[in-house]
Design a protein around this motif. Structure first.
Motif, PDB file in Angstrom:
ATOM      1  N   PHE A   1      -4.578  -8.115   1.439  1.00 48.87           N
ATOM      2  CA  PHE A   1      -5.384  -6.770   1.250  1.00 48.87           C
ATOM      3  C   PHE A   1      -5.993  -6.519   2.611  1.00 48.87           C
ATOM      4  CE2 PHE A   1      -9.655  -4.992  -0.275  1.00 48.87           C
ATOM      5  CZ  PHE A   1      -9.235  -3.815  -0.694  1.00 48.87           C
ATOM      6  N   MET A   2      -6.318  -7.300   3.402  1.00 52.05           N
ATOM      7  CA  MET A   2      -6.902  -7.217   4.838  1.00 52.05           C
ATOM      8  C   MET A   2      -8.309  -6.011   4.676  1.00 52.05           C
ATOM      9  SD  MET A   2      -4.946  -8.968   6.680  1.00 52.05           S
ATOM     10  CE  MET A   2      -5.460  -8.533   8.297  1.00 52.05           C
ATOM     11  N   PRO A   3      -9.244  -6.536   4.159  1.00 52.39           N
ATOM     12  CA  PRO A   3     -10.255  -5.591   3.893  1.00 52.39           C
ATOM     13  C   PRO A   3     -11.085  -5.105   5.031  1.00 52.39           C
ATOM     14  CG  PRO A   3     -11.044  -7.853   3.332  1.00 52.39           C
ATOM     15  CD  PRO A   3      -9.413  -7.975   3.665  1.00 52.39           C
ATOM     16  N   ASP A   4     -11.516  -3.866   5.100  1.00 50.22           N
ATOM     17  CA  ASP A   4     -12.307  -3.398   6.065  1.00 50.22           C
ATOM     18  C   ASP A   4     -13.706  -4.256   6.349  1.00 50.22           C
ATOM     19  OD1 ASP A   4     -10.337  -1.298   7.316  1.00 50.22           O
ATOM     20  OD2 ASP A   4     -10.823  -0.388   5.446  1.00 50.22           O
ATOM     21  N   VAL A   5     -14.223  -4.258   5.252  1.00 47.14           N
ATOM     22  CA  VAL A   5     -15.491  -4.919   5.292  1.00 47.14           C
ATOM     23  C   VAL A   5     -15.400  -6.077   3.896  1.00 47.14           C
ATOM     24  CG1 VAL A   5     -16.482  -2.979   3.868  1.00 47.14           C
ATOM     25  CG2 VAL A   5     -17.877  -4.770   4.967  1.00 47.14           C
ATOM     26  N   THR A   6     -16.053  -6.909   4.003  1.00 49.95           N
ATOM     27  CA  THR A   6     -16.326  -8.083   2.863  1.00 49.95           C
ATOM     28  C   THR A   6     -17.772  -8.260   2.699  1.00 49.95           C
ATOM     29  OG1 THR A   6     -14.179  -9.290   3.350  1.00 49.95           O
ATOM     30  CG2 THR A   6     -16.134 -10.495   2.111  1.00 49.95           C
ATOM     31  N   VAL A   7     -18.182  -7.912   1.403  1.00 53.64           N
ATOM     32  CA  VAL A   7     -19.567  -8.305   0.889  1.00 53.64           C
ATOM     33  C   VAL A   7     -19.588  -9.331  -0.137  1.00 53.64           C
ATOM     34  CG1 VAL A   7     -21.368  -7.474  -0.461  1.00 53.64           C
ATOM     35  CG2 VAL A   7     -19.862  -5.775   0.348  1.00 53.64           C
ATOM     36  N   THR A   8     -20.241 -10.377   0.571  1.00 51.50           N
ATOM     37  CA  THR A   8     -20.238 -11.824   0.082  1.00 51.50           C
ATOM     38  C   THR A   8     -21.659 -12.572  -0.080  1.00 51.50           C
ATOM     39  OG1 THR A   8     -19.094 -14.070   0.530  1.00 51.50           O
ATOM     40  CG2 THR A   8     -19.922 -12.886   2.556  1.00 51.50           C
ATOM     41  N   ASP A   9     -21.684 -13.492  -0.944  1.00 50.31           N
ATOM     42  CA  ASP A   9     -22.715 -14.183  -1.387  1.00 50.31           C
ATOM     43  C   ASP A   9     -22.788 -15.226  -0.157  1.00 50.31           C
ATOM     44  OD1 ASP A   9     -25.059 -15.214  -2.684  1.00 50.31           O
ATOM     45  OD2 ASP A   9     -23.884 -16.211  -4.022  1.00 50.31           O
TER      46      ASP A   9
ATOM     47  N   GLU B   1      -4.370  -0.504  18.266  1.00 52.75           N
ATOM     48  CA  GLU B   1      -3.447  -0.184  19.459  1.00 52.75           C
ATOM     49  C   GLU B   1      -3.537  -1.325  20.514  1.00 52.75           C
ATOM     50  OE1 GLU B   1      -3.620   3.112  23.050  1.00 52.75           O
ATOM     51  OE2 GLU B   1      -5.131   3.245  21.641  1.00 52.75           O
ATOM     52  N   ARG B   2      -4.614  -2.038  20.467  1.00 50.84           N
ATOM     53  CA  ARG B   2      -4.663  -3.214  21.555  1.00 50.84           C
ATOM     54  C   ARG B   2      -3.749  -4.361  21.021  1.00 50.84           C
ATOM     55  NH1 ARG B   2      -8.203  -7.290  20.736  1.00 50.84           N
ATOM     56  NH2 ARG B   2      -9.433  -6.122  19.400  1.00 50.84           N
ATOM     57  N   HIS B   3      -3.820  -4.848  19.729  1.00 53.75           N
ATOM     58  CA  HIS B   3      -2.819  -5.705  18.999  1.00 53.75           C
ATOM     59  C   HIS B   3      -1.483  -5.294  19.297  1.00 53.75           C
ATOM     60  CE1 HIS B   3      -6.309  -7.829  17.846  1.00 53.75           C
ATOM     61  NE2 HIS B   3      -6.479  -7.213  16.843  1.00 53.75           N
TER      62      HIS B   3
ATOM     63  N   LEU C   1       6.844 -14.700  12.847  1.00 53.96           N
ATOM     64  CA  LEU C   1       5.623 -14.043  12.462  1.00 53.96           C
ATOM     65  C   LEU C   1       4.573 -15.220  12.900  1.00 53.96           C
ATOM     66  CD1 LEU C   1       6.226 -11.901   9.212  1.00 53.96           C
ATOM     67  CD2 LEU C   1       5.534 -11.152  11.706  1.00 53.96           C
ATOM     68  N   ASP C   2       4.751 -16.343  12.407  1.00 52.26           N
ATOM     69  CA  ASP C   2       3.899 -17.740  12.591  1.00 52.26           C
ATOM     70  C   ASP C   2       3.896 -17.878  13.967  1.00 52.26           C
ATOM     71  OD1 ASP C   2       3.624 -17.936   9.791  1.00 52.26           O
ATOM     72  OD2 ASP C   2       5.012 -19.233   9.641  1.00 52.26           O
TER      73      ASP C   2
ATOM     74  N   HIS D   1      -3.411 -13.200  11.785  1.00 51.91           N
ATOM     75  CA  HIS D   1      -2.896 -13.677  10.625  1.00 51.91           C
ATOM     76  C   HIS D   1      -1.338 -12.996  10.434  1.00 51.91           C
ATOM     77  CE1 HIS D   1      -1.864 -14.609   6.390  1.00 51.91           C
ATOM     78  NE2 HIS D   1      -2.691 -15.451   6.467  1.00 51.91           N
ATOM     79  N   PRO D   2      -0.463 -13.866  10.017  1.00 49.17           N
ATOM     80  CA  PRO D   2       0.949 -13.378  10.046  1.00 49.17           C
ATOM     81  C   PRO D   2       0.910 -12.102   9.009  1.00 49.17           C
ATOM     82  CG  PRO D   2       0.984 -15.903   9.745  1.00 49.17           C
ATOM     83  CD  PRO D   2      -0.337 -15.472   9.760  1.00 49.17           C
ATOM     84  N   ASN D   3       0.235 -12.151   8.105  1.00 52.34           N
ATOM     85  CA  ASN D   3       0.285 -10.678   7.135  1.00 52.34           C
ATOM     86  C   ASN D   3       0.018  -9.453   7.985  1.00 52.34           C
ATOM     87  OD1 ASN D   3       1.330 -12.186   5.078  1.00 52.34           O
ATOM     88  ND2 ASN D   3      -0.527 -12.480   4.027  1.00 52.34           N
ATOM     89  N   TYR D   4      -1.129  -9.634   8.766  1.00 55.63           N
ATOM     90  CA  TYR D   4      -1.753  -8.601   9.623  1.00 55.63           C
ATOM     91  C   TYR D   4      -0.673  -8.276  10.685  1.00 55.63           C
ATOM     92  CZ  TYR D   4      -4.570  -6.042  13.001  1.00 55.63           C
ATOM     93  OH  TYR D   4      -4.776  -5.237  13.874  1.00 55.63           O
TER      94      TYR D   4
END
Length: 248
Positions: free
Chosen positions: A46-54, A131-133, A151-152, A161-164
């Motif tokens: 999913f690669m979230p932009d923001v995570t809301v976590t307990d 752009e930087r990555h 990728l690894d 992360h490889p998925n990113y």
């Protein structure tokens, strides 16, 4: 904006999802997870932009989730939720680089304003990171194409992360990592076949990143339509292009 909500209590998680979906900016994509381990798995795709976590979850708490997610390049923005109004938690959360620290029960207007601010900041910040990555990854790939790349390997090297990296390749080049790499290698092989006629096909393949001659010939033909030997003999080399899309 892509947003992930994490809480180990199902009823609370259900309530958070409802409140945040109503409060989030239009077009926000919301996913949920019942614990930190599940959250990390969701993040990979999913690669979230923001995570809301307990904060207070069994086995792996919110701080550990943030540390692992940031370390693997899965998410870098966090909004912390907790029912404990203690300064030490606030201080530790702020040191961890969270966007904000909110107490349960969640105030809809408060989270709406916070998410709106984050959404406004996302485009330029995300573009800058991409752009930087991208520059680092493409530069390394183009310089080390002759080596064993995966990728690894790139993920370990770039601390991402490889998925990113995979999604970034697709976004920037319109192609998968392996297709991009193979197409680049075949173009380099074409240059060698044109300019170094004394080199054997095996050696050309090796210098282009293919250890196995038969595999090199197979990939070369897949991307150009002819074998390396036939390419070297043709009088129209410059008009034979590498077609990576055709090989997908």
């Amino acid at each position: 904006m892509k947003l992930l909500i994490v809480d180990d209590e199902p009823i609370i998680l259900e309530g958070l999802v409802k409140v945040i979906k109503d409060a989030a900016p239009l077009g926000t994509e919301v996913r949920e997870a019942g614990n930190a381990f599940e959250a990390l798995e969701v993040m990979k795709g999913f690669m979230p932009d923001v995570t809301v976590t307990d904060l207070h979850m069994p086995e792996k708490n919110g701080f550990e989730l943030m540390e692992e997610a940031k370390g693997n390049g899965l998410c870098k923005r966090f909004i912390i939720l907790t029912g404990y109004d203690e300064f030490e938690y606030v201080r530790r959360a702020l040191r961890s680089g969270v966007v904000d620290y909110l107490l349960k029960p969640l105030d809809k207007d408060e989270i709406a304003n916070l998410l709106a601010l984050i959404d406004e900041e996302l485009p330029s910040e995300a573009d800058s990171d991409c752009e930087r990555h991208t520059k680092r990854i493409l530069a390394y790939t183009q310089t080390n194409f002759m080596n064993d790349l995966s990728l690894d390997h790139l993920a370990d090297l770039m601390n991402l992360h490889p998925n990113y990296i995979s999604s970034l390749f697709k976004k920037v080049t319109g192609d998968t990592f392996i297709n991009y790499l193979n197409a680049f290698r075949i173009k380099e092989a074409q240059k060698l076949l044109r300019t170094h006629r004394h080199l054997s096909v095996s050696e050309v393949g090796r210098r282009a990143g293919f250890e196995n001659k038969h595999y090199f010939t197979k990939v070369f033909k897949k991307y150009t339509g002819i074998t390396p030997g036939a390419y070297r003999e043709t009088d129209d080399m410059d008009n034979i292009e590498v077609d990576s899309k055709e090989s997908c």
